[in-house]
Design a protein around this motif. Structure first.
Motif, PDB file in Angstrom:
ATOM      1  N   GLN A 306       0.893  -1.221  -0.164  1.00 54.20           N
ATOM      2  CA  GLN A 306      -0.122  -0.024   0.018  1.00 54.20           C
ATOM      3  C   GLN A 306       0.896   1.400  -0.102  1.00 54.20           C
ATOM      4  O   GLN A 306       0.560   2.180  -0.743  1.00 54.20           O
ATOM      5  N   ASP A 310       0.719   2.481  -3.642  1.00 54.10           N
ATOM      6  CA  ASP A 310      -0.768   3.036  -3.363  1.00 54.10           C
ATOM      7  C   ASP A 310      -1.712   2.242  -3.789  1.00 54.10           C
ATOM      8  O   ASP A 310      -2.924   2.429  -4.343  1.00 54.10           O
ATOM      9  N   PRO A 312      -5.125   0.144  -2.694  1.00 51.16           N
ATOM     10  CA  PRO A 312      -6.007   0.633  -1.605  1.00 51.16           C
ATOM     11  C   PRO A 312      -6.299  -0.745  -0.945  1.00 51.16           C
ATOM     12  O   PRO A 312      -7.780  -1.217  -0.856  1.00 51.16           O
ATOM     13  N   ILE A 313      -5.312  -1.471  -0.474  1.00 45.94           N
ATOM     14  CA  ILE A 313      -5.615  -2.778   0.531  1.00 45.94           C
ATOM     15  C   ILE A 313      -6.670  -2.513   1.666  1.00 45.94           C
ATOM     16  O   ILE A 313      -7.273  -3.299   1.902  1.00 45.94           O
TER      17      ILE A 313
END
Length: 332
Positions: A306, A310, A312-313
């Motif tokens: 993440q 980047d 979006p976990i």
């Protein structure tokens, strides 16, 4: 009605818990953090069972939460109670054992609400042999593997694989990855090791065919979604190291990666067989083009993906929890 999500973790776990906390808040859910290693010194729990049902409380930092307030549990980590500052010797050992049993007993009273994921499912899924059996049944490629405490069996396996053999432990020595000195990484087995296997009879280990790799992948699975990072082939980890976690290369970096649909479907089948909503999988892309499944970590780390890519976990985890709360799903 309160809409609280109980987060079970430990006192050294920060980055990803903060991400999920913010993501849950954006969906109207309040995360209550319980550092499992701080019970019972800094946390009080109580549960009353009658023929009419069960009710209880968890008091954290002076704030009392009723069990009935919680609509879901995020099982991040569960550490043993830490009573070292208060007790010693046999008293410490027994109190730790009793505290852990009491903590688990009260937490499992929340069985009827949604868990991400349920502890018994996680415990079953951590069995590396079961993972390999099910992965193969789901169509994934696996390395030839031997679990043994027999030196002769290991020597024969070494010869069968023409010396291309690695070894690793069945369980981790740490519950988080910020203590590398206490973590035993995947290691290559050399011929000189074969004469030093006497101690193996005391501690069975996992041995696997060494896969000639093009690169390594960390695949994070969240309720059917995939977030995949590829370790850049320009780093010191690509071919010189057997385990990307052991590198101290200052330029270790991740790149986004798209798994083929067929591999995604095979992983979905595997995760369903393991009854998991979440897993961090280690996969090798072999030089012959195969995607080789190594293992799935039911509570594996994902913050680096993440942060670096980047991805979006955290938002996906929060969304899974929210969706299951809304639809009333619970552990069966």
């Amino acid at each position: 009605m309160s809409h609280k999500v109980l987060c079970l973790t430990h006192s050294q776990d920060y980055y990803v818990t903060e991400l999920v906390d913010a993501s849950l808040a954006a969906l109207g859910l309040k995360m209550v953090r319980m550092n499992t290693d701080q019970f019972p010194l800094n946390i009080q729990i109580s549960a009353m069972q009658t023929n009419q049902g069960i009710n209880g409380t968890i008091e954290i930092d002076g704030v009392r939460h009723y069990l009935s307030d919680f609509v879901a549990v995020w099982f991040r980590k569960n550490q043993h109670s830490n009573l070292n500052s208060a007790l010693t010797g046999e008293t410490l050992s027994q109190a730790t054992k009793e505290s852990t049993a009491a903590k688990n007993a009260v937490l499992y009273a929340l069985e009827s609400i949604f868990w991400f994921d349920f502890p018994f499912d996680i415990q079953r899924a951590e069995n590396k042999q079961l993972q390999l059996i099910l992965a193969k049944k789901c169509g994934l490629t696996i390395p030839n593997s031997l679990l043994s405490n027999s030196p002769d069996a290991v020597r024969q396996f070494f010869d069968n694989e023409n010396g291309h053999l690695i070894t690793k432990m069945l369980t981790p020595l740490t519950t988080f990855m910020h203590n590398p000195k206490a973590f035993v990484y995947t290691s290559k087995v050399n011929r000189e090791h074969l004469s030093k296997l006497d101690s193996l009879k005391y501690c069975p280990m996992q041995f696997q065919q060494e896969i000639e790799k093009a690169y390594e992948l960390r695949v994070v699975f969240v309720a059917g979604e995939f977030f995949t990072g590829k370790i850049s082939s320009k780093t010191a980890v690509s071919k010189q190291s057997l385990d990307w976690r052991s590198t101290e290369h200052p330029h270790l970096c991740w790149k986004p990666y798209q798994l083929p649909d067929t591999v995604c479907q095979q992983i979905r089948l595997l995760m369903a067989r393991l009854s998991l909503n979440f897993g961090a999988l280690d996969i090798i892309r072999a030089t012959n083009g195969d995607y080789v499944f190594l293992e799935v970590n039911p509570c594996g780390e994902w913050g680096m993906l993440q942060k670096e890519l980047d991805l979006p976990i955290a938002q996906s985890i929060a969304r899974c929890i929210k969706n299951n709360v809304n639809t009333g799903l619970s552990h069966e």
